[in-house]
Motif scaffolding. Sequence first.
Motif, short mmCIF file in Angstrom:
data_model
loop_
_atom_site.label_atom_id
_atom_site.label_comp_id
_atom_site.label_asym_id
_atom_site.label_seq_id
_atom_site.Cartn_x
_atom_site.Cartn_y
_atom_site.Cartn_z
N ILE A 10 0.86 -1.17 0.00
CA ILE A 10 0.00 0.00 0.00
C ILE A 10 0.90 1.22 0.00
O ILE A 10 1.69 1.41 0.93
N ASN A 11 0.79 2.02 -1.06
CA ASN A 11 1.68 3.18 -1.25
C ASN A 11 3.14 2.78 -1.11
O ASN A 11 3.91 3.42 -0.40
N ASN A 12 3.50 1.68 -1.78
CA ASN A 12 4.88 1.17 -1.85
C ASN A 12 5.43 0.60 -0.55
O ASN A 12 6.63 0.41 -0.41
N VAL A 83 -1.76 0.60 -4.99
CA VAL A 83 -1.73 -0.74 -4.41
C VAL A 83 -1.10 -1.71 -5.40
O VAL A 83 -1.48 -1.76 -6.56
N GLU A 84 -0.11 -2.44 -4.92
CA GLU A 84 0.43 -3.57 -5.67
C GLU A 84 -0.10 -4.81 -4.97
O GLU A 84 0.03 -4.93 -3.75
N TYR A 86 -0.99 -9.23 -5.19
CA TYR A 86 -0.69 -10.52 -5.79
C TYR A 86 -1.96 -11.10 -6.39
O TYR A 86 -2.99 -11.20 -5.73
N ASP A 87 -1.89 -11.47 -7.66
CA ASP A 87 -3.01 -12.12 -8.36
C ASP A 87 -2.69 -13.61 -8.45
O ASP A 87 -1.84 -14.02 -9.24
N SER A 88 -3.36 -14.42 -7.64
CA SER A 88 -3.07 -15.85 -7.61
C SER A 88 -3.51 -16.57 -8.88
O SER A 88 -3.03 -17.66 -9.18
N ASN A 89 -4.41 -15.96 -9.65
CA ASN A 89 -4.85 -16.58 -10.91
C ASN A 89 -3.75 -16.56 -11.97
O ASN A 89 -3.67 -17.45 -12.81
N THR A 90 -2.92 -15.50 -11.95
CA THR A 90 -1.86 -15.37 -12.95
C THR A 90 -0.47 -15.54 -12.35
O THR A 90 0.51 -15.49 -13.09
N ASP A 91 -0.38 -15.71 -11.02
CA ASP A 91 0.89 -15.82 -10.32
C ASP A 91 1.80 -14.63 -10.61
O ASP A 91 2.99 -14.77 -10.82
N THR A 92 1.17 -13.44 -10.63
CA THR A 92 1.92 -12.19 -10.87
C THR A 92 1.42 -11.11 -9.92
O THR A 92 0.36 -11.23 -9.31
N TYR A 93 2.21 -10.05 -9.83
CA TYR A 93 1.79 -8.86 -9.09
C TYR A 93 1.26 -7.85 -10.09
O TYR A 93 1.80 -7.70 -11.19
N LYS A 94 0.21 -7.15 -9.68
CA LYS A 94 -0.39 -6.10 -10.50
C LYS A 94 -0.47 -4.84 -9.66
O LYS A 94 -0.54 -4.91 -8.43
N THR A 95 -0.47 -3.70 -10.32
CA THR A 95 -0.53 -2.42 -9.62
C THR A 95 -1.69 -1.61 -10.16
O THR A 95 -1.97 -1.61 -11.36
N GLY A 96 -2.37 -0.90 -9.26
CA GLY A 96 -3.47 -0.04 -9.66
C GLY A 96 -3.68 1.07 -8.65
O GLY A 96 -3.05 1.09 -7.58
N THR A 97 -4.58 1.98 -9.00
CA THR A 97 -4.96 3.07 -8.10
C THR A 97 -6.32 2.72 -7.52
O THR A 97 -7.26 2.44 -8.27
N PHE A 98 -6.41 2.73 -6.20
CA PHE A 98 -7.59 2.26 -5.50
C PHE A 98 -8.15 3.33 -4.56
O PHE A 98 -7.44 4.26 -4.18
N LYS A 99 -9.40 3.13 -4.19
CA LYS A 99 -9.98 3.90 -3.08
C LYS A 99 -10.30 2.91 -1.97
O LYS A 99 -10.65 1.75 -2.22
N VAL A 100 -10.15 3.36 -0.75
CA VAL A 100 -10.47 2.54 0.42
C VAL A 100 -11.91 2.88 0.82
O VAL A 100 -12.22 4.05 1.10
N GLN A 101 -12.78 1.87 0.80
CA GLN A 101 -14.16 2.10 1.21
C GLN A 101 -14.19 2.48 2.69
O GLN A 101 -13.34 2.05 3.48
N ASP A 102 -15.16 3.30 3.07
CA ASP A 102 -15.28 3.72 4.47
C ASP A 102 -15.41 2.51 5.39
O ASP A 102 -16.08 1.53 5.07
N PHE A 103 -14.76 2.61 6.52
CA PHE A 103 -14.85 1.58 7.55
C PHE A 103 -14.63 2.24 8.90
O PHE A 103 -14.18 3.38 8.98
N ILE A 104 -14.95 1.53 9.95
CA ILE A 104 -14.81 2.05 11.32
C ILE A 104 -14.01 1.04 12.13
O ILE A 104 -14.30 -0.16 12.11
N TRP A 105 -12.99 1.54 12.82
CA TRP A 105 -12.26 0.69 13.76
C TRP A 105 -13.17 0.48 14.96
O TRP A 105 -13.61 1.44 15.58
N GLN A 106 -13.46 -0.76 15.31
CA GLN A 106 -14.32 -1.04 16.46
C GLN A 106 -13.50 -1.70 17.55
O GLN A 106 -12.72 -2.62 17.28
#
Length: 127
Positions: A10-12, A83-84, A86-106
């Motif tokens: 996450i962010n390298n 975010v980099e 691991y894609d287990s279907n292709t046995d490779t790492y992929k990189t993309g730009t993501f958003k983190v959905q809202d969540f609450i620490w409980q």
Amino acid sequence: MAYQGYRLKINNVVFPNHYVSKGTYRASRNPRRADTYNDILGISHDVFYPTEKTTIEFSVKPHSTDEHPTIADYFSSRSNVTVEYYDSNTDTYKTGTFKVQDFIWQDDNATGTSIDYAATPITLEEY
């Protein structure tokens, strides 16, 4: 590139596997629906964008006050997160730009000067 000992960066910065609750990690490519319509015969049609986007879901394991600042720091930014993964279907790492959905620490329990945090579900969606 085959599996290198981590599932997420996450962010390298590697997000340690031991922070992920066992059996909860899933990275899946999903088609994105652009439109849905009914034709003249009443048949429903779904139109999808030509590219698929990845959704990554997992739960952060229950943890203590001591671990919380380190874990929470990975999610301090909720948009345009690199975010980099691991894609287990292709046995490779992929990189993309993501958003983190809202969540609450409980918190699960608080005693003295310590808080025990419950498992927290996290969803990352690629833009």
